[in-house]
Design a protein around this motif. Structure first.
Motif, PDB file in Angstrom:
ATOM      1  N   ASN A  11       0.982  -1.163  -0.045  1.00 15.46           N
ATOM      2  CA  ASN A  11       0.149  -0.095   0.062  1.00 15.46           C
ATOM      3  C   ASN A  11       0.761   1.147   0.087  1.00 15.46           C
ATOM      4  O   ASN A  11       1.531   1.658   1.050  1.00 15.46           O
ATOM      5  N   TYR A  12       1.065   1.765  -1.137  1.00 13.52           N
ATOM      6  CA  TYR A  12       2.175   2.846  -1.487  1.00 13.52           C
ATOM      7  C   TYR A  12       1.025   4.120  -1.565  1.00 13.52           C
ATOM      8  O   TYR A  12       0.665   4.414  -2.313  1.00 13.52           O
ATOM      9  N   TYR A  13       1.343   4.925  -0.309  1.00 11.13           N
ATOM     10  CA  TYR A  13       0.565   6.248  -0.210  1.00 11.13           C
ATOM     11  C   TYR A  13       1.232   7.275  -1.020  1.00 11.13           C
ATOM     12  O   TYR A  13       2.332   7.771  -0.512  1.00 11.13           O
ATOM     13  N   VAL A  14       0.760   7.652  -2.141  1.00 10.73           N
ATOM     14  CA  VAL A  14       1.720   8.628  -2.884  1.00 10.73           C
ATOM     15  C   VAL A  14       1.467  10.072  -2.361  1.00 10.73           C
ATOM     16  O   VAL A  14       2.316  10.827  -2.538  1.00 10.73           O
ATOM     17  N   THR A  15       0.502  10.327  -1.616  1.00 11.34           N
ATOM     18  CA  THR A  15       0.155  11.617  -0.974  1.00 11.34           C
ATOM     19  C   THR A  15      -1.035  11.248  -0.135  1.00 11.34           C
ATOM     20  O   THR A  15      -2.006  10.362  -0.367  1.00 11.34           O
ATOM     21  N   TYR A  16      -1.225  11.830   1.045  1.00 11.29           N
ATOM     22  CA  TYR A  16      -2.416  11.929   1.870  1.00 11.29           C
ATOM     23  C   TYR A  16      -3.306  12.970   1.586  1.00 11.29           C
ATOM     24  O   TYR A  16      -4.604  12.970   1.901  1.00 11.29           O
ATOM     25  N   ARG A  17      -2.836  13.761   0.802  1.00 14.03           N
ATOM     26  CA  ARG A  17      -3.885  14.865  -0.020  1.00 14.03           C
ATOM     27  C   ARG A  17      -4.910  14.372  -0.570  1.00 14.03           C
ATOM     28  O   ARG A  17      -4.681  13.509  -1.327  1.00 14.03           O
TER      29      ARG A  17
END
Length: 325
Positions: A11-17
């Motif tokens: 699970n690769y979070y590329v951004t939390y935005r």
């Protein structure tokens, strides 16, 4: 009996935005950078060495990352199966450059009613999802519709199924809401039983193990079903390894280009060994970590999940979709 002993998913979070503000999620409230292509390249090398086969570029809203197409190309070059879930707001503008790079493309849609869906998402995105479906189909993509099920929208499944999924030959993925950190909610036994019925219908995917887990009261620390830390690598936008899972996030470790060694370090492995056994793990039923957990150990949840896995594979018509577990 443990069938797989290495991580299978990242699970690769590329951004939390995020450009939405869903009521059942708190990720969008967090300040966040964006991952870099350079860090991804380093981590992909180690993810492959660790045995990871599937990479979920997630967020936040992953399409906010302006280099998402490059991230996907890098993952595909390493032989990874790619997944992306979007609220549809940005897909029409980015569809061309994302074409053919996403093995499992999901659009979130929680109601057939425009106003109801937009209210739950905190932004007007219903029409964009409809537009995204048409564009994706024109490119030869076959996206899935992810329907997050609450107590008050169970009755809307039929209309969405009949008006959106069946005419477009799309799979409807029923995603039972879960609760964490005072966010989200639970479902009644009546709603769970209704979901079981829907799971047997045409073009509908429901992991029945999700329902069984809720009937059983979720994960129990004295006999945990959760294998979050040993099945799933979680990487934050700050390029840190998050353990034991994103939602609990007790500790994070700077990766610094050494993900493989970091994962096998004593400090990390001590946390991995505590998966499903920490106080906060009691009663947990978080779908995104339970799904891979059900796939790696042969128990009653593995058997409950198997028929829906086979069904999804048949509906999608490709062996790659077996990673839905």
């Amino acid at each position: 009996m443990r069938l797989v002993s290495h991580p299978v998913l990242c699970n690769y979070y590329v951004t939390y935005r995020c450009n939405a503000s869903c009521s059942f999620c708190d990720i969008w409230e967090k300040p966040s950078p964006y991952i870099t292509v350079e860090n991804l390249r380093e981590n992909l090398r180690d993810l492959k060495q660790l045995g990871v086969k599937v990479i979920d570029f997630t967020g936040g809203e992953p399409l906010l990352h302006r280099q998402l197409d490059l991230l996907l190309k890098e993952a595909k070059a390493h032989g990874m199966i790619t997944t992306v879930t979007s609220n549809g707001l940005l897909y029409p503008k980015q569809a061309e450059k994302l074409r053919g790079l996403i093995d499992m493309l999901h659009f979130s849609l929680d109601s057939p009613d425009r106003d109801e869906h937009d209210k739950s998402r905190g932004v007007k995105c219903f029409d964009k999802v409809m537009e995204s479906i048409e564009i994706a189909k024109s490119f030869g993509e076959r996206p899935d519709i992810i329907f997050t099920v609450f107590e008050d929208n169970v009755s809307k499944i039929r209309q969405l199924w009949e008006e959106v999924c069946l005419p477009n030959n799309l799979v409807l993925i029923l995603n039972p809401v879960f609760e964490y950190n005072n966010v989200g909610s639970n479902l009644s036994k009546e709603a769970l039983n209704e979901l079981l019925w829907w799971g047997k219908q045409k073009n509908v995917y429901l992991n029945e193990a999700f329902i069984q887990l809720r009937i059983d009261g979720g994960n129990h620390v004295d006999d945990p079903v959760c294998k979050a830390a040993s099945t799933t690598i979680v990487i934050s936008p700050e390029n840190k390894l998050v353990l034991p899972c994103y939602h609990l996030g007790l500790k994070d470790f700077p990766i610094d280009g050494k993900l493989f060694d970091l994962y096998h370090s004593d400090e990390v492995q001590k946390l991995v060994a505590l998966e499903g056994r920490l106080p906060a793990c009691e009663s947990c039923a978080i779908n995104c970590y339970m799904q891979p957990s059900f796939a790696v150990e042969m128990n009653k949840y593995w058997w409950k999940a198997l028929p829906s896995t086979i069904k999804y594979n048949r509906m999608k018509g490709t062996w790659k979709q077996m990673v839905r577990f």
